[in-house]
Design a protein around this motif. Structure first.
Motif, short mmCIF file in Angstrom:
data_model
loop_
_atom_site.label_atom_id
_atom_site.label_comp_id
_atom_site.label_asym_id
_atom_site.label_seq_id
_atom_site.Cartn_x
_atom_site.Cartn_y
_atom_site.Cartn_z
N LEU A 18 54.75 53.03 86.91
CA LEU A 18 54.55 52.67 85.87
C LEU A 18 55.93 51.35 85.94
O LEU A 18 55.35 50.17 85.32
N VAL A 22 55.07 47.18 85.39
CA VAL A 22 55.28 46.50 84.02
C VAL A 22 56.41 45.44 84.69
O VAL A 22 56.29 44.60 83.81
N ILE A 51 60.45 53.48 80.35
CA ILE A 51 59.03 54.59 80.41
C ILE A 51 59.48 55.85 80.66
O ILE A 51 60.79 56.54 80.59
N VAL A 60 56.59 52.29 76.55
CA VAL A 60 56.97 51.79 77.15
C VAL A 60 57.93 50.78 76.49
O VAL A 60 56.80 50.31 75.41
N VAL A 81 49.32 49.40 82.31
CA VAL A 81 50.06 51.43 81.92
C VAL A 81 48.57 51.82 81.65
O VAL A 81 48.31 52.57 82.55
N HIS A 85 48.05 55.00 84.27
CA HIS A 85 47.78 56.43 83.87
C HIS A 85 46.26 56.62 82.02
O HIS A 85 46.51 56.23 81.91
N VAL A 90 48.81 54.52 75.11
CA VAL A 90 49.94 53.19 75.52
C VAL A 90 51.04 52.53 73.87
O VAL A 90 49.99 52.13 74.09
#
Length: 104
Positions: A18, A22, A51, A60, A81, A85, A90
């Motif tokens: 992740l 990002v 994270i 995040v 994300v 996921h 998020v």
């Protein structure tokens, strides 16, 4: 033991994947650990700052590049994300703004 070459690196943990995704989003300058360093994922021997992965949510925290559209950048992070996921809520927090590369 591997034969005749370097050892294969271990696969990345979800938080590491992740973080890499990002950081690849245009307009993201860096990940941010939060005001008191409270945002992160602890892994054996290391920590992924910025994270936090929970059962049904991913937090995040980012630093954006000065001059980018903050909401658009946050939306792009959320979408990135979400693809990696799926099913998780998020939450994206913009913690700071950094000067653009080469700016004085």
């Amino acid at each position: 033991m591997s034969q005749g070459g370097a050892a294969t690196p271990p696969p990345l943990e979800p938080a590491e994947r992740l973080a890499a995704a990002v950081l690849a989003v245009p307009g993201v300058a860096a990940l941010h650990p939060g005001m008191f360093g409270e945002v992160g994922t602890y892994l054996p021997g290391r920590r992924v700052a910025g994270i936090r992965v929970a059962d049904h949510a991913v937090d995040v925290h980012i630093i954006v590049v000065f001059g980018v559209a903050v909401r658009d950048t946050a939306a792009a992070v959320r979408a990135t994300v979400g693809r990696l996921h799926p099913g998780a809520e998020v939450n994206v927090t913009v913690e700071d703004v950094a000067p653009a590369a080469g700016a004085r």
